[in-house]
Motif scaffolding. Structure first.
Motif, PDB file in Angstrom:
ATOM      1  N   LYS A 295       0.721  -1.054   0.156  1.00 42.45           N
ATOM      2  CA  LYS A 295      -0.142  -0.085   0.039  1.00 42.45           C
ATOM      3  C   LYS A 295       0.535   1.157  -0.149  1.00 42.45           C
ATOM      4  O   LYS A 295       1.493   1.454   0.860  1.00 42.45           O
ATOM      5  CB  LYS A 295      -1.130  -0.133   1.071  1.00 42.45           C
ATOM      6  CG  LYS A 295      -1.779  -1.119   1.162  1.00 42.45           C
ATOM      7  CD  LYS A 295      -2.951  -1.079   2.278  1.00 42.45           C
ATOM      8  CE  LYS A 295      -4.041  -2.207   2.170  1.00 42.45           C
ATOM      9  NZ  LYS A 295      -5.152  -1.789   3.277  1.00 42.45           N
ATOM     10  N   LEU A 296       1.035   1.756  -1.066  1.00 37.10           N
ATOM     11  CA  LEU A 296       1.613   3.289  -1.258  1.00 37.10           C
ATOM     12  C   LEU A 296       0.930   4.638  -0.795  1.00 37.10           C
ATOM     13  O   LEU A 296      -0.111   4.652  -1.472  1.00 37.10           O
ATOM     14  CB  LEU A 296       2.278   3.169  -2.608  1.00 37.10           C
ATOM     15  CG  LEU A 296       3.189   2.398  -2.908  1.00 37.10           C
ATOM     16  CD1 LEU A 296       3.542   2.473  -4.618  1.00 37.10           C
ATOM     17  CD2 LEU A 296       4.388   1.935  -2.300  1.00 37.10           C
ATOM     18  N   ALA A 297       1.359   5.148   0.043  1.00 37.33           N
ATOM     19  CA  ALA A 297       0.567   6.225   0.632  1.00 37.33           C
ATOM     20  C   ALA A 297       1.449   7.138   1.329  1.00 37.33           C
ATOM     21  O   ALA A 297       2.748   6.991   1.235  1.00 37.33           O
ATOM     22  CB  ALA A 297      -0.678   5.931   1.325  1.00 37.33           C
ATOM     23  N   THR A 298       0.951   8.121   2.189  1.00 36.56           N
ATOM     24  CA  THR A 298       1.669   8.912   2.944  1.00 36.56           C
ATOM     25  C   THR A 298       2.711   7.850   4.015  1.00 36.56           C
ATOM     26  O   THR A 298       3.835   8.441   4.332  1.00 36.56           O
ATOM     27  CB  THR A 298       1.021   9.783   4.042  1.00 36.56           C
ATOM     28  OG1 THR A 298       0.229  10.590   3.012  1.00 36.56           O
ATOM     29  CG2 THR A 298       1.720  10.731   4.624  1.00 36.56           C
ATOM     30  N   LYS A 299       2.163   6.868   4.572  1.00 33.95           N
ATOM     31  CA  LYS A 299       2.605   5.990   5.415  1.00 33.95           C
ATOM     32  C   LYS A 299       2.664   4.595   4.534  1.00 33.95           C
ATOM     33  O   LYS A 299       1.723   3.696   4.934  1.00 33.95           O
ATOM     34  CB  LYS A 299       2.092   5.829   6.705  1.00 33.95           C
ATOM     35  CG  LYS A 299       2.306   7.274   7.568  1.00 33.95           C
ATOM     36  CD  LYS A 299       1.676   7.047   8.663  1.00 33.95           C
ATOM     37  CE  LYS A 299       1.868   8.466   9.607  1.00 33.95           C
ATOM     38  NZ  LYS A 299       0.952   8.471  11.065  1.00 33.95           N
ATOM     39  N   PRO A 300       3.500   4.451   3.704  1.00 34.35           N
ATOM     40  CA  PRO A 300       3.489   2.890   3.173  1.00 34.35           C
ATOM     41  C   PRO A 300       3.527   1.696   3.863  1.00 34.35           C
ATOM     42  O   PRO A 300       4.358   1.793   5.003  1.00 34.35           O
ATOM     43  CB  PRO A 300       4.699   3.023   1.876  1.00 34.35           C
ATOM     44  CG  PRO A 300       5.458   4.072   2.528  1.00 34.35           C
ATOM     45  CD  PRO A 300       4.583   5.054   3.284  1.00 34.35           C
ATOM     46  N   GLU A 301       2.788   0.888   3.544  1.00 34.09           N
ATOM     47  CA  GLU A 301       3.171  -0.487   4.365  1.00 34.09           C
ATOM     48  C   GLU A 301       2.888  -1.747   3.263  1.00 34.09           C
ATOM     49  O   GLU A 301       2.337  -1.849   2.282  1.00 34.09           O
ATOM     50  CB  GLU A 301       2.105  -0.606   5.652  1.00 34.09           C
ATOM     51  CG  GLU A 301       0.470  -0.606   5.060  1.00 34.09           C
ATOM     52  CD  GLU A 301      -0.464  -0.583   6.228  1.00 34.09           C
ATOM     53  OE1 GLU A 301       0.063  -0.220   7.401  1.00 34.09           O
ATOM     54  OE2 GLU A 301      -1.869  -0.784   5.909  1.00 34.09           O
ATOM     55  N   LEU A 302       3.460  -3.022   4.074  1.00 30.12           N
ATOM     56  CA  LEU A 302       3.208  -4.216   3.267  1.00 30.12           C
ATOM     57  C   LEU A 302       2.533  -5.225   4.050  1.00 30.12           C
ATOM     58  O   LEU A 302       2.879  -5.395   5.146  1.00 30.12           O
ATOM     59  CB  LEU A 302       4.598  -4.808   2.876  1.00 30.12           C
ATOM     60  CG  LEU A 302       4.832  -6.224   2.207  1.00 30.12           C
ATOM     61  CD1 LEU A 302       4.417  -5.984   0.613  1.00 30.12           C
ATOM     62  CD2 LEU A 302       6.143  -6.701   2.211  1.00 30.12           C
ATOM     63  N   LEU A 303       1.528  -5.736   3.365  1.00 30.09           N
ATOM     64  CA  LEU A 303       0.692  -6.916   3.947  1.00 30.09           C
ATOM     65  C   LEU A 303       1.134  -8.213   3.355  1.00 30.09           C
ATOM     66  O   LEU A 303       1.261  -8.286   2.006  1.00 30.09           O
ATOM     67  CB  LEU A 303      -0.707  -6.413   3.834  1.00 30.09           C
ATOM     68  CG  LEU A 303      -1.412  -5.126   4.200  1.00 30.09           C
ATOM     69  CD1 LEU A 303      -3.022  -4.887   4.139  1.00 30.09           C
ATOM     70  CD2 LEU A 303      -1.289  -5.113   5.860  1.00 30.09           C
TER      71      LEU A 303
END
Length: 308
Positions: A295-303
């Motif tokens: 998920k690329l956004a202000t605070k990217p994360e990987l699920l």
């Protein structure tokens, strides 16, 4: 779709193997004691180490026998590697003679074990675990939180995983979007050495993870450019880096981050860093060949979805 891992329960047998280099016997013994404290029954071959091999933990044929016995017996639910180093690729000719085992086992390791991971993924369609070595479970080189995280993973291997605090390294990683694909990868230099083989690593349509240790800036630049020329990154959906440690120049300077930033700027897919996986105090388990969503956004994360 790869089979999901079975949770490990007290009393389960874990086969311990050394496909690559040996480790200190004290570290091995302490790692075994830790697994026993968790309620498992680690099983170690009596002749796991030998001085007959100059580079590896034992002769190729002996290491291959230990590995194949672990892969094919009906008693154990998991296989844990002692350590990395060197030697995994020397076992491929023995594995080529082996039919795909009827049952997938949880196969855990990283670093040089990447070569075996890649073979199991490409040839057998297995899901594998990029995770700590038995010799690290004494807490000497690994943080206590990483060890506890690993223990929880063994008990709940199908639980969704979320990795936050990722850092974009190029403009494409700043665009707000969700990227889905299978998560593959491992140690960068080992992925490179698969080039030209029948189990060559290709990242097409995948989310690629890699980590590295001890490679100087120019060497990282060479590895990454070779993999680009060999089309190993062609069609990649995104790359997420784990730890990249060591690599100091003789004068103490370090240019590994320069090589990585140059690479990130040159490619046409998002590149991020920050996965707590690899050669460092933090090395959380990562189920490779699992479905993942970046998920690329202000605070990217990987699920990561170990059941997918």
């Amino acid at each position: 779709m790869p089979t999901s891992f079975e949770p490990l329960r007290p009393g389960d047998i874990i086969d311990v193997v050394a496909p690559a280099s040996r480790c200190d016997l004290v570290d091995l013994e302490q790692g075994i004691i830790e697994l026993e404290k968790w309620g498992y029954r680690p099983r170690v071959p009596k002749n796991i180490f030998s001085k007959k091999s100059r580079f590896c933990s034992n002769l190729d044929e002996v290491r291959a026998k230990h590995l194949i016995d672990a892969l094919t017996n009906d008693h154990s639910k998991a296989i844990f590697c002692v350590r990395g180093g060197y030697g995994s690729q020397r076992l491929i000719p023995y594995l080529k003679k082996l039919k795909k085992p009827k049952k997938q086992k949880m196969f855990v390791g990283f670093s040089d074990i990447t070569y075996l991971h890649q073979y199991f993924i490409r040839q057998w369609g297995w899901r594998v675990v990029h995770g700590p070595f038995v010799c690290e479970l004494n807490g000497g080189s690994l943080s206590s939180s990483s060890i506890q995280n690993f223990r929880k993973f063994l008990e709940h291997p199908s639980q969704e995983m979320r990795f936050r605090h990722l850092q974009p390294l190029n403009g494409l990683a700043l665009k707000r979007k969700n990227i889905k694909g299978r998560l593959v990868g491992g140690n960068l230099s080992l992925l490179q050495t698969t080039a030209g083989t029948k189990h060559t690593f290709y990242g097409k349509n995948k989310i690629v993870f890699f980590e590295e240790v001890g490679e100087r800036g120019y060497a990282l630049d060479r590895i990454l450019n070779h993999m680009l020329l060999a089309d190993q990154f062609k069609g990649v959906k995104a790359i997420v880096l784990g730890s990249v440690t060591g690599g100091d120049e003789p004068d103490g300077k370090n240019f590994t981050s320069v090589a990585i930033k140059d690479f990130a700027k040159s490619v046409d897919f998002p590149v991020l860093k920050g996965l707590p996986c690899g050669h460092g105090k933090r090395n959380l388990p990562l189920p490779l060949n699992s479905l993942a969503e970046l998920k690329l956004a202000t605070k990217p994360e990987l699920l990561v979805f170990p059941k997918g």
